[in-house]
Design a protein around this motif. Structure first.
Motif, PDB file in Angstrom:
ATOM      1  N   THR A   4       4.967   4.607  -1.133  1.00 38.87           N
ATOM      2  CA  THR A   4       3.717   4.770  -1.869  1.00 38.87           C
ATOM      3  C   THR A   4       2.893   3.507  -1.702  1.00 38.87           C
ATOM      4  N   SER A   5       1.576   3.718  -1.389  1.00 38.20           N
ATOM      5  CA  SER A   5       0.693   2.560  -1.272  1.00 38.20           C
ATOM      6  C   SER A   5      -0.019   2.335  -2.588  1.00 38.20           C
ATOM      7  N   LEU A   6      -0.265   1.087  -2.913  1.00 43.52           N
ATOM      8  CA  LEU A   6      -0.962   0.709  -4.136  1.00 43.52           C
ATOM      9  C   LEU A   6      -2.355   0.195  -3.801  1.00 43.52           C
ATOM     10  N   ASN A   7      -3.265   0.167  -4.786  1.00 48.22           N
ATOM     11  CA  ASN A   7      -4.656  -0.187  -4.557  1.00 48.22           C
ATOM     12  C   ASN A   7      -4.825  -1.604  -4.012  1.00 48.22           C
ATOM     13  N   ASN A   8      -3.938  -2.494  -4.353  1.00 50.21           N
ATOM     14  CA  ASN A   8      -4.078  -3.881  -3.911  1.00 50.21           C
ATOM     15  C   ASN A   8      -3.447  -4.134  -2.551  1.00 50.21           C
ATOM     16  N   GLY A   9      -3.055  -3.082  -1.874  1.00 48.53           N
ATOM     17  CA  GLY A   9      -2.490  -3.217  -0.544  1.00 48.53           C
ATOM     18  C   GLY A   9      -0.981  -3.291  -0.509  1.00 48.53           C
ATOM     19  N   SER A  10      -0.367  -3.336  -1.691  1.00 51.38           N
ATOM     20  CA  SER A  10       1.084  -3.365  -1.731  1.00 51.38           C
ATOM     21  C   SER A  10       1.652  -1.991  -1.433  1.00 51.38           C
ATOM     22  N   ALA A  28       4.806   5.525   8.746  1.00 52.32           N
ATOM     23  CA  ALA A  28       3.473   5.333   9.354  1.00 52.32           C
ATOM     24  C   ALA A  28       2.447   4.950   8.292  1.00 52.32           C
ATOM     25  N   TYR A  29       1.485   4.115   8.660  1.00 51.84           N
ATOM     26  CA  TYR A  29       0.426   3.758   7.716  1.00 51.84           C
ATOM     27  C   TYR A  29      -0.914   3.661   8.464  1.00 51.84           C
ATOM     28  N   GLY A  36     -14.120   0.934  10.626  1.00 53.42           N
ATOM     29  CA  GLY A  36     -13.248   1.942  11.216  1.00 53.42           C
ATOM     30  C   GLY A  36     -11.867   1.911  10.583  1.00 53.42           C
ATOM     31  N   SER A  37     -10.879   2.243  11.376  1.00 55.94           N
ATOM     32  CA  SER A  37      -9.517   2.283  10.852  1.00 55.94           C
ATOM     33  C   SER A  37      -8.526   1.792  11.906  1.00 55.94           C
ATOM     34  N   SER A  38      -7.329   1.408  11.453  1.00 55.51           N
ATOM     35  CA  SER A  38      -6.228   1.024  12.333  1.00 55.51           C
ATOM     36  C   SER A  38      -4.941   1.621  11.777  1.00 55.51           C
ATOM     37  N   SER A  39      -4.002   1.855  12.631  1.00 58.68           N
ATOM     38  CA  SER A  39      -2.736   2.465  12.198  1.00 58.68           C
ATOM     39  C   SER A  39      -1.577   1.799  12.915  1.00 58.68           C
ATOM     40  N   ASN A  40      -0.385   1.916  12.262  1.00 61.14           N
ATOM     41  CA  ASN A  40       0.838   1.351  12.840  1.00 61.14           C
ATOM     42  C   ASN A  40       2.022   1.939  12.091  1.00 61.14           C
ATOM     43  N   THR A  41       3.165   1.449  12.377  1.00 62.15           N
ATOM     44  CA  THR A  41       4.387   1.920  11.691  1.00 62.15           C
ATOM     45  C   THR A  41       5.184   0.731  11.163  1.00 62.15           C
ATOM     46  N   ILE A  42       5.937   1.008  10.112  1.00 59.21           N
ATOM     47  CA  ILE A  42       6.877   0.029   9.551  1.00 59.21           C
ATOM     48  C   ILE A  42       8.284   0.610   9.716  1.00 59.21           C
ATOM     49  N   THR A  43       9.171  -0.165  10.366  1.00 55.27           N
ATOM     50  CA  THR A  43      10.553   0.281  10.528  1.00 55.27           C
ATOM     51  C   THR A  43      11.431  -0.441   9.512  1.00 55.27           C
ATOM     52  N   ILE A  44      12.140   0.334   8.738  1.00 55.60           N
ATOM     53  CA  ILE A  44      12.976  -0.223   7.661  1.00 55.60           C
ATOM     54  C   ILE A  44      14.434   0.150   7.931  1.00 55.60           C
ATOM     55  N   THR A  45      15.324  -0.859   7.889  1.00 57.49           N
ATOM     56  CA  THR A  45      16.763  -0.606   7.980  1.00 57.49           C
ATOM     57  C   THR A  45      17.366  -0.778   6.592  1.00 57.49           C
ATOM     58  N   VAL A  46      18.046   0.229   6.139  1.00 61.90           N
ATOM     59  CA  VAL A  46      18.602   0.216   4.778  1.00 61.90           C
ATOM     60  C   VAL A  46      19.780  -0.754   4.725  1.00 61.90           C
TER      61      VAL A  46
END
Length: 567
Positions: A4-10, A28-29, A36-46
């Protein structure tokens, strides 16, 4: 897993409990701005969840325990056991409050917990451990409960004031150990002329705080600086479950005398029950550095505990005994004698004498024949009257009964009478030797005139003020010679003919061989057996050879002072 994204960018990412460590998740975010816009991914290892599993173990004091940590711990939060191959490191710590508990671990996860024999048994140790693998770490605690393996035994105990601290404090340390191993719900009962020493003070208070009933009685004579602390914690009410009380006089004779009994008893200590220690020691930490003591410990002896408990219950209320004849107790082949006796005159104490003894005439009076006619009140003179001087093989020495005495005080009418009886035994052929420290001149003359060798175990003599008198308007000081190192034993040992049988016997306890013992609270125990006699004789012979000098000298230093001139 949700993000979940928060308003302050967190970004808040939540991982469910069912997701295994090592699981890789791509999120993905997209970010918009005015251009304009930009996109990328965050990879998380549990990684590992922040769990802290505790593992409970019980270990006997003085023992160790080895177990496989990995068979119990969770190394991946989900499964147990976990394979050692999954781990990169295993760490284990220690408990700073319990340094006597050590823990080690191997790379395969084998943990060994070792507990020192002197570790305080009524506690838990908390030892942290860490398991590390490529996904992070799991941490937890080993909670170690201590089981008390302390196992007291029946024995004779001697100290040596000229030894190191441990040799000086042998009896005191035994009392401290018994106190430290009394569990919650146990009862300690103790009577002593004085009690000092911070180690014993703290041991008694700590026992009380963990739920032990602690009951202590002492006299008014020497009240140490520890007593207020003991009374503050234990209280002073003799009707309570715990107290520290100072008796008015002798605890069972409110009008006169002192509580000179030196007995410690506890219902449970470690694996031992009904433990009684009867000694010549006042349980004085300071006294052990300038007095020779002896003591006898009885373990798992219900008769001994019941006998002393009966005396203690009378003593806690300054209650005079109603029938002294019931206060001699059979104790597993031994006998426990106690005072005070119900007496009104000196003749009741000692029986017929010639010339007659009185309150003012206390020397040069002794028993008429037969020696013990009417003297049933005196265990000592009863015992001496039953000694015969012919010993069989395995007893005595060279066919003669051995009589050995180590006594602090041999004084007054009774002291002279005992010296006279020992002289009669020597003349009859017994091998008699006496070590003493504060005898009357009459008693020594009676011994020596009968050919008895007398060893004087007094040292560190000083000429000092021993009394002052201010009644005349100015101070009058009286000086006298006072020893600073001396025997405080009160023991008689016989090997040979006793009451028509061949016996090895030792009598030992708190009682000086003087008339005032009849007025005091005192205890004497008779021990039967070769082991008891040999233990006493070994110490007697050593003291005779190394720590005595001919009577009448006043050495101002420690032994050896001069060559011993007696055999």
């Amino acid at each position: 897993m949700t993000a979940t994204s928060l308003n302050n960018g967190s970004v808040s990412i939540a991982v469910g409990a069912s997701v295994a460590p090592g699981t890789a998740v791509t999120v993905a975010y997209r970010i918009w701005d005015q251009n304009g816009s930009s996109s990328n991914t965050i990879t998380i290892t549990v990684g590992h969840a922040p769990v802290t599993p505790n593992i409970g173990k019980s270990v006997w004091t003085g023992h160790s325990l080895t177990f496989n940590l990995l068979s119990t711990a969770k190394c991946d939060d989900l499964t147990s056991p976990c394979p050692a191959s999954a781990l990169s490191h295993i760490f284990i710590g220690g408990d700073q409050y319990n340094p006597g508990i050590k823990a080690t671990v191997t790379s395969a996860g084998m943990v060994t917990i070792s507990v020192d024999a002197h570790q305080y048994p009524f506690a838990r140790a908390h030892i942290p451990y860490v398991l590390v693998d490529k996904y992070g770490r799991s941490t937890g605690l080993l909670v170690v409960s201590l089981l008390d393996s302390y196992n007291p035994t029946s024995k004779v105990i001697f100290n040596n004031p000229l030894g190191n601290s441990r040799q000086q404090q042998t009896i005191n340390q035994e009392i401290i150990d018994l106190t430290n191993h009394a569990p919650k719900g146990a009862t300690i009962e103790m009577i002593s002329y004085t009690v000092d020493g911070q180690d014993l003070t703290y041991a008694l208070v700590n026992a009380f705080k963990r739920g032990v009933n602690v009951r202590v009685l002492q006299g008014q004579g020497i009240v140490s600086g520890n007593v207020p602390y003991l009374q503050q914690n234990l209280g002073t009410n003799p009707a309570a479950n715990s107290f520290y009380r100072i008796c008015k006089a002798a605890c069972r004779s409110a009008a006169t005398g002192v509580p000179h009994t030196k007995v410690f008893a506890v219902t449970t200590a470690g694996r031992g029950t009904n433990v009684v220690v009867a000694a010549s020691s006042n349980y004085s930490w300071g006294g052990a550095a300038f007095q020779w003591f002896d003591g006898y410990e009885m373990v798992n002896n219900a008769a001994a505990y019941a006998g002393f408990d009966h005396i203690f219950q009378e003593s806690r209320g300054d209650r005079r005994p109603t029938d002294w004849t019931g206060l001699n107790y059979a104790v597993s082949g031994s006998i426990l004698y106690t005072y005070p006796r119900i007496i009104t005159t000196l003749s009741q104490m000692a029986g017929p004498t010639t010339p007659p003894c009185s309150a003012t005439v206390t020397t040069k009076c002794y028993r008429v024949a037969p020696l013990l006619a009417g003297s049933a009140n005196d265990w000592l003179e009863q015992a001496l009257s039953q000694v015969g001087c012919n010993a069989s093989t395995g007893y005595g020495k060279n066919g003669r009964t051995l009589v050995r005495v180590s006594i602090r005080a041999l004084q007054g009418a009774r002291g002279y009478d005992v010296a006279h009886m020992l002289g009669l035994l020597a003349k009859a052929g017994c091998d008699v030797r006496v070590i003493t420290t504060q005898p009357s001149t009459d008693a020594v003359n009676a011994l020596q005139s009968a050919g008895i060798w007398v060893g004087d175990q007094t040292w560190r003599w000083k000429y000092q003020v021993c009394s002052t008198d201010d009644t005349t308007g100015y101070t009058v000081k009286t000086y006298c010679w006072v020893p600073g190192l001396y025997t405080h034993m009160h023991a008689l040992a016989v090997s040979g003919n006793f009451n028509g049988k061949q016996e090895n016997l030792v009598w030992t306890g708190s009682e000086s061989w003087a008339t005032d013992a009849y007025y005091n609270d005192e205890q004497v125990v008779r021990l039967s057996g070769t082991g008891y006699f040999n233990s006493f004789q070994s110490v007697f012979n050593y003291n005779w050879a190394h720590y005595t000098h001919p009577f009448g000298q006043r050495p101002q230093g420690d032994p050896p002072y001069a060559p011993v001139t007696y055999p």
